[in-house]
Design a protein around this motif. Structure first.
Motif, short mmCIF file in Angstrom:
data_model
loop_
_atom_site.label_atom_id
_atom_site.label_comp_id
_atom_site.label_asym_id
_atom_site.label_seq_id
_atom_site.Cartn_x
_atom_site.Cartn_y
_atom_site.Cartn_z
N ILE A 152 0.83 -1.21 0.00
CA ILE A 152 0.00 0.00 0.00
C ILE A 152 0.86 1.25 0.00
CG2 ILE A 152 -1.63 1.35 1.36
CD1 ILE A 152 -2.95 -1.27 2.20
N TYR A 153 1.77 1.34 0.95
CA TYR A 153 2.59 2.54 1.06
C TYR A 153 3.60 2.65 -0.08
CZ TYR A 153 0.62 3.43 5.63
OH TYR A 153 -0.26 3.70 6.65
N GLY A 154 4.10 1.50 -0.53
CA GLY A 154 5.06 1.53 -1.63
C GLY A 154 4.45 2.06 -2.91
N ILE A 155 3.19 1.75 -3.15
CA ILE A 155 2.51 2.19 -4.37
C ILE A 155 1.86 3.56 -4.17
CG2 ILE A 155 0.63 1.65 -5.97
CD1 ILE A 155 1.17 -1.30 -5.43
N ARG A 156 1.34 3.80 -2.97
CA ARG A 156 0.55 5.00 -2.72
C ARG A 156 1.40 6.24 -2.52
NH1 ARG A 156 -2.00 7.24 1.98
NH2 ARG A 156 -4.02 8.19 1.49
N ASP A 157 2.52 6.11 -1.82
CA ASP A 157 3.36 7.26 -1.49
C ASP A 157 4.21 7.67 -2.69
OD1 ASP A 157 5.83 8.68 -0.32
OD2 ASP A 157 4.49 8.57 1.41
N GLN A 158 4.07 8.93 -3.09
CA GLN A 158 4.79 9.41 -4.27
C GLN A 158 6.29 9.53 -4.04
OE1 GLN A 158 2.92 13.05 -5.50
NE2 GLN A 158 0.99 12.06 -6.08
N ASN A 159 6.70 9.68 -2.78
CA ASN A 159 8.14 9.75 -2.50
C ASN A 159 8.78 8.36 -2.47
OD1 ASN A 159 8.18 12.60 -2.14
ND2 ASN A 159 7.38 12.35 -0.07
N ILE A 160 8.03 7.37 -1.99
CA ILE A 160 8.57 6.02 -1.87
C ILE A 160 8.53 5.27 -3.20
CG2 ILE A 160 8.25 3.78 -0.75
CD1 ILE A 160 7.19 5.20 1.68
#
Length: 311
Positions: A287-295
């Motif tokens: 989720i965070y890997g795909i959702r976060d534009q910085n990550i």
């Protein structure tokens, strides 16, 4: 929480061995893939100062670390049960206590992440002074300490059991956290602590979500930021429900075992293991890997590089 093989141990000779082996292989491959992704995500969160010096990413690292460790421990216990390996009480105690440690850390970290978003939206002027790297590190240390106290209490209750009266320390059941609830006091503590964490964490995340929702409606500026924070908190609430869903695993199997035969129960057990144990611990990285534009760009780059290296 893990595969409760005790309920079906009597009927092991009737189970579909080929299906068991196939599922064990598939679950292990799936687990290894997610461990690879989570490991790359952990590396990504330590690869740039933007991630290692930001409180929200530090909290994410702690959440992901706990989920990754719990995923690995769950699969180890599952394979031990699938291979019909009986452990001694000390060996099982070490594995299950580590599992209890990481199980508690995940929901508590989600609570802290929710409160961080609440402060960022509702008290933006104080966010930089309240949410610092120092306070974040202290909070993470507090979470680990609280979880360790839980484990320490379980160890004390376990040691009260008269092991000296046993002929051998070899377990008769497959290793799982439930198999070490050897007396009513341990079972009661496990139930009370689980309910306490569930209710407290759910109330804290819900409070943060309601507060951010009210702030988003009343704000004349930064509505997009408030809306994004509200969606993040809703995601935290879903994650919390998934991470705590393991508490219904064994009661659900116990209820199903009363109306279904052993072979069907075994297959349902395998399905629930994937849905309730494996998948929730893999959600954070994806989720965070795909959702976060910085990550996202850094994570994709690291994944591609590691895949090329492995090939």
């Amino acid at each position: 929480m893990f595969a409760n093989w005790t309920n079906v141990s009597v009927g092991l000779q009737y189970q579909d061995l080929l299906g068991l082996v196939l599922f064990s292989v598939l679950s292990t491959v799936t687990c290894c893939i997610f461990l690879f992704i989570n490991g790359t995500m952990l590396f990504t969160l330590r690869s740039k100062p933007l991630f290692s010096e930001s409180p929200c990413y530090i909290l994410l690292y702690n959440l992901l670390f706990a989920d990754t460790a719990h995923l690995a421990q769950s699969q180890v216990l599952y394979l031990l049960a699938g291979c019909r390996i009986m452990l001694t009480y000390p060996a099982c105690g070490v594995l299950t206590m580590l599992a209890n440690l990481t199980t508690t850390i995940s929901p508590l970290t989600l609570v802290v992440m929710s409160m961080e978003r609440f402060v960022a939206v509702c008290y933006p002027l104080r966010h930089a002074t309240v949410i610092t790297i120092r306070t974040t590190e202290v909070t993470i240390l507090t979470v680990w300490t609280f979880s360790s106290i839980n484990v320490f209490t379980r160890v004390i209750l376990l040691l009260n059991f008269p092991f000296k009266d046993l002929q051998s320390l070899q377990m008769k059941d497959f290793c799982s956290p439930e198999s070490l609830l050897l007396d009513p006091t341990s079972a009661l503590f496990n139930k009370v602590f689980t309910y306490f964490v569930f209710v407290s964490a759910g109330a804290a995340v819900s409070f943060s979500y309601i507060g951010v929702t009210i702030a988003a409606r009343s704000a004349s500026k930064n509505k997009a930021s408030a809306r994004k924070a509200r969606n993040t908190l809703l995601l935290h609430l879903v994650q919390l429900g998934l991470s705590l869903s393991s508490t219904i695993y064994n009661p659900l199997l116990t209820a199903i075992s009363k109306v279904l035969d052993r072979i069907i129960l075994l297959r349902i057990q395998m399905f629930l293991y994937v849905c309730i144990i494996i998948l929730p611990r893999c959600m954070s990285g994806l989720i965070y890997g795909i959702r976060d534009q910085n990550i996202r760009p850094v994570l994709m780059y690291n994944l591609c590089c590691q895949c090329k290296y492995l090939s």
